[in-house]
Design an enzyme around this catalytic site. Structure first.
Site, short mmCIF file in Angstrom:
data_model
loop_
_atom_site.label_atom_id
_atom_site.label_comp_id
_atom_site.label_asym_id
_atom_site.label_seq_id
_atom_site.Cartn_x
_atom_site.Cartn_y
_atom_site.Cartn_z
N LEU A 78 5.13 -36.36 29.25
CA LEU A 78 4.49 -35.83 30.47
C LEU A 78 5.44 -34.99 31.32
O LEU A 78 5.25 -34.87 32.53
CB LEU A 78 3.86 -36.97 31.30
N ASN B 112 16.21 -30.21 24.19
CA ASN B 112 14.86 -30.76 24.04
C ASN B 112 14.25 -30.37 22.69
O ASN B 112 13.71 -31.22 21.97
CB ASN B 112 13.96 -30.25 25.17
N THR C 67 6.61 -19.82 16.95
CA THR C 67 6.26 -18.77 17.92
C THR C 67 6.65 -17.36 17.47
O THR C 67 7.63 -17.18 16.73
CB THR C 67 6.96 -19.06 19.27
N TYR D 85 14.90 -19.62 23.86
CA TYR D 85 13.68 -20.33 23.44
C TYR D 85 13.33 -19.97 21.99
O TYR D 85 13.15 -20.85 21.14
CB TYR D 85 12.53 -19.98 24.39
N HIS E 151 2.86 -18.15 33.08
CA HIS E 151 2.13 -17.33 32.10
C HIS E 151 1.21 -16.32 32.78
O HIS E 151 0.61 -16.60 33.82
CB HIS E 151 1.32 -18.23 31.15
N1 LIG Z 1 1.71 -21.20 25.15
C1 LIG Z 1 2.00 -20.26 24.24
O1 LIG Z 1 1.63 -19.09 24.39
C2 LIG Z 1 2.76 -20.62 23.00
C3 LIG Z 1 3.00 -19.62 22.04
C4 LIG Z 1 3.75 -19.92 20.90
C5 LIG Z 1 4.18 -21.21 20.68
N2 LIG Z 1 3.93 -22.16 21.60
C6 LIG Z 1 4.39 -23.52 21.33
O2 LIG Z 1 3.27 -24.40 21.41
C7 LIG Z 1 3.66 -25.66 21.91
C8 LIG Z 1 2.80 -26.08 23.07
O3 LIG Z 1 2.91 -25.13 24.11
P1 LIG Z 1 2.12 -25.29 25.48
O4 LIG Z 1 1.91 -23.93 26.03
O5 LIG Z 1 0.94 -26.17 25.26
O6 LIG Z 1 3.21 -26.02 26.36
P2 LIG Z 1 3.05 -27.25 27.36
O7 LIG Z 1 4.31 -27.28 28.16
O8 LIG Z 1 1.76 -27.16 28.10
O9 LIG Z 1 2.98 -28.50 26.40
C9 LIG Z 1 4.11 -29.13 25.86
C10 LIG Z 1 3.88 -30.63 25.92
O10 LIG Z 1 5.00 -31.29 25.31
C11 LIG Z 1 5.47 -32.33 26.17
N3 LIG Z 1 6.90 -32.50 25.90
C12 LIG Z 1 7.89 -31.57 26.07
N4 LIG Z 1 9.08 -32.08 25.66
C13 LIG Z 1 8.83 -33.35 25.22
C14 LIG Z 1 9.65 -34.36 24.66
N5 LIG Z 1 10.97 -34.21 24.49
N6 LIG Z 1 9.06 -35.52 24.30
C15 LIG Z 1 7.74 -35.71 24.47
N7 LIG Z 1 6.91 -34.78 24.99
C16 LIG Z 1 7.45 -33.61 25.36
C17 LIG Z 1 5.13 -31.88 27.57
O11 LIG Z 1 5.01 -32.93 28.50
C18 LIG Z 1 3.79 -31.16 27.35
O12 LIG Z 1 2.70 -32.05 27.46
C19 LIG Z 1 5.16 -25.54 22.24
O13 LIG Z 1 5.88 -26.07 21.15
C20 LIG Z 1 5.39 -24.04 22.35
O14 LIG Z 1 6.70 -23.68 21.98
C21 LIG Z 1 3.24 -21.91 22.76
O1 LIG Z 2 3.68 -12.92 36.64
C1 LIG Z 2 3.83 -12.39 35.53
C2 LIG Z 2 3.92 -13.16 34.34
C3 LIG Z 2 4.13 -12.50 33.14
N1 LIG Z 2 4.26 -11.16 33.09
C4 LIG Z 2 4.46 -10.47 31.80
O2 LIG Z 2 3.38 -10.83 30.97
C5 LIG Z 2 3.79 -10.88 29.60
C6 LIG Z 2 3.42 -12.24 29.03
O3 LIG Z 2 4.25 -13.22 29.66
P1 LIG Z 2 3.99 -14.79 29.54
O4 LIG Z 2 2.55 -15.09 29.79
O5 LIG Z 2 5.00 -15.48 30.39
O6 LIG Z 2 4.24 -15.09 28.00
P2 LIG Z 2 5.47 -14.75 27.05
O7 LIG Z 2 6.74 -14.67 27.79
O8 LIG Z 2 5.07 -13.55 26.23
O9 LIG Z 2 5.59 -16.05 26.16
C7 LIG Z 2 4.44 -16.77 25.71
O10 LIG Z 2 4.12 -16.32 24.43
C8 LIG Z 2 5.12 -16.55 23.44
C9 LIG Z 2 4.61 -15.98 22.11
O11 LIG Z 2 4.52 -14.59 22.18
C10 LIG Z 2 5.36 -18.05 23.36
O12 LIG Z 2 6.27 -18.37 22.36
C11 LIG Z 2 5.84 -18.59 24.69
O13 LIG Z 2 6.00 -19.99 24.60
C12 LIG Z 2 4.79 -18.27 25.72
O14 LIG Z 2 5.28 -18.65 27.01
C13 LIG Z 2 5.31 -10.62 29.61
O15 LIG Z 2 5.52 -9.28 29.33
C14 LIG Z 2 5.72 -10.89 31.06
O16 LIG Z 2 6.84 -10.14 31.49
C15 LIG Z 2 4.18 -10.38 34.25
O17 LIG Z 2 4.30 -9.16 34.23
N2 LIG Z 2 3.97 -11.03 35.44
#
Ligand SMILES: NC(=O)c1ccc[n+]([C@@H]2O[C@H](COP(=O)([O-])OP(=O)(O)OC[C@H]3O[C@@H](n4cnc5c(N)ncnc54)[C@H](O)[C@@H]3O)[C@@H](O)[C@H]2O)c1
Ligand SMILES: O=c1ccn([C@@H]2O[C@H](COP(=O)(O)OP(=O)(O)O[C@H]3O[C@H](CO)[C@@H](O)[C@H](O)[C@H]3O)[C@@H](O)[C@H]2O)c(=O)[nH]1
Length: 335
Positions: free
Chosen positions: A38, A97, A122, A147, A195
């Site tokens: 969490l 982590n 990712t 990352y 995001h």
């Molecule tokens: N959101 C994106 O656009 C995106 C894109 C590519 C990959 N990913 C990957 O998808 C996964 C999920 O992303 P998300 O956006 O749902 O993130 P999120 O932060 O909403 O979810 C991550 C969850 O993992 C839990 N967590 C983190 N470290 C932990 C630990 N050490 N032990 C137990 N629980 C832990 C957090 O409490 C959270 O519930 C991540 O691995 C992220 O790298 C996300």
């Molecule tokens: O207030 C904001 C927030 C974001 N951005 C831009 O929007 C784009 C998207 O940013 P964001 O939504 O933060 O996502 P990313 O940094 O592209 O990363 C996401 O997407 C990746 C895959 O492409 C994942 O691996 C990461 O975990 C996830 O956070 C980027 O160009 C940012 O610079 C802005 O201009 N203003």
């Protein structure tokens, strides 16, 4: 095809993507166990039909105790820290982590004979693609932020372990996960939110006055970063196909998951203005460290090998689901 053992552990199941994964697995009649510390997730996001253990993936004793109680066949490893700019400021937080979490999880899977892992990797493992072209699995992985580096290390550790043990894996490299469950009951809620789409939604809803666009001098048509926004429900579907792939083939492989269409930050803001009917004030600000110019997926391998067919092919439809979540839960899970 073997009769599939449908006991799945979702590590990180309280998170944004994890909570949608849990819902999808339950809809598909899997038995779901969740572990999560969490740190960024919400207990309220986990469907109560899933069994929940609160704990940390870096804690091997905790993992062993969960595997001893539940007859787990596959781990969907979604827990990680995942914010690009935060990783630029605090790389060790990410290596600790993410990488230690993967090592402890694999150690515990080996000790407890858990054969399969589906890993949330990712687009950030690729860095800046050559000539900004669509990224295929065969393209070089050269991350430009800690990352992405941590996730590439995790992929490589998993790959070496799979060669030395009975563990098989599927690495799913998501591009930008976006949108929310069509029910409007679960969605994205991070504190602070970083995001793009949820920040645009906060601005449309009047919770922020102005949205900052981080840089308009990138090597793209309008100068703002281009990303591939893929709906989380389509991502969840790909995991169900990955579970079947592992069960049927007993092979390991990696797949890039995106809509294969790129949108600039400015285009996302314009699309959100159209969907919400709100003006959404935006101003150009300086670049955010660690951002590649363009990240767009070539997902033809996932389509061909896994049979993946994303349902959301229009970014406005994706934004509509995020707007629906925002209107139903203006303060996320903190209502
Ligand atoms: N959101 C994106 O656009 C995106 C894109 C590519 C990959 N990913 C990957 O998808 C996964 C999920 O992303 P998300 O956006 O749902 O993130 P999120 O932060 O909403 O979810 C991550 C969850 O993992 C839990 N967590 C983190 N470290 C932990 C630990 N050490 N032990 C137990 N629980 C832990 C957090 O409490 C959270 O519930 C991540 O691995 C992220 O790298 C996300
Ligand atoms: O207030 C904001 C927030 C974001 N951005 C831009 O929007 C784009 C998207 O940013 P964001 O939504 O933060 O996502 P990313 O940094 O592209 O990363 C996401 O997407 C990746 C895959 O492409 C994942 O691996 C990461 O975990 C996830 O956070 C980027 O160009 C940012 O610079 C802005 O201009 N203003």
């Amino acid at each position: 095809m073997d009769k599939q053992n449908k006991n799945i552990l979702v590590a990180g199941g309280a998170g944004y993507i994890g909570s949608h994964m849990v819902q999808k697995l339950l809809d598909e009649n899997y038995k779901v166990t969740v572990i999560d510390n969490l740190s960024t997730g919400h207990k309220e996001a986990i469907n109560p039909e899933a069994i929940f253990y609160q704990g940390d993936t870096r804690d091997k004793q905790f993992l062993d105790s969960v595997f001893a109680k539940e007859n787990i066949n596959t781990v969907i490893h979604m827990d990680a820290f995942s914010i690009v700019p935060e990783s630029m400021k605090d790389p060790l937080k990410y290596f600790d982590n993410n990488v230690i979490g993967m090592i402890k999880l694999l150690e515990s899977m080996v000790d407890n004979n858990v054969p399969n892992i589906v890993f949330s990797s990712t687009a950030a493992t690729f860095g800046n693609p050559i000539n900004n072209k669509k990224i295929a699995e065969t393209d070089p992985q050269n991350p430009i932020n800690p990352y992405g580096e941590s996730k590439l290390m995790m992929e490589r550790i998993m790959n070496w372990v799979s060669k030395a043990t009975n563990i098989n894996y599927v690495a799913l490299r998501y591009f930008n996960a976006s949108g929310a469950h069509p029910s409007g009951k679960i969605g994205e809620d991070h504190h602070p939110e970083t995001h793009l789409i949820p920040i645009v939604m906060q601005t449309a809803y009047g919770q922020r006055r102005t949205l900052k666009i981080f840089g308009d001098d990138y090597n793209t048509e309008d100068g703002t970063n281009v990303r591939d926004y893929v709906h989380i429900d389509d991502l969840a579907d790909a995991h169900i196909l990955a579970l079947k792939y592992l069960n049927d083939t007993k092979n390991s492989d990696s797949f890039n998951l995106g809509s294969s269409t790129g949108f600039s930050v400015k285009q996302i803001v314009d699309a959100a203005r159209k969907v919400t009917g709100k003006p959404i004030d935006a101003e150009i600000s300086s670049r955010r460290p660690g951002d590649p110019d363009v990240l767009v997926a070539d997902s033809s391998k996932a389509k061909k090998v896994l049979g993946w067919t994303p349902n959301y092919d229009n970014v406005e439809d994706i934004i509509e689901t995020a707007w629906n979540w925002k209107k139903n839960n203006p303060n996320g899970y903190q209502e």
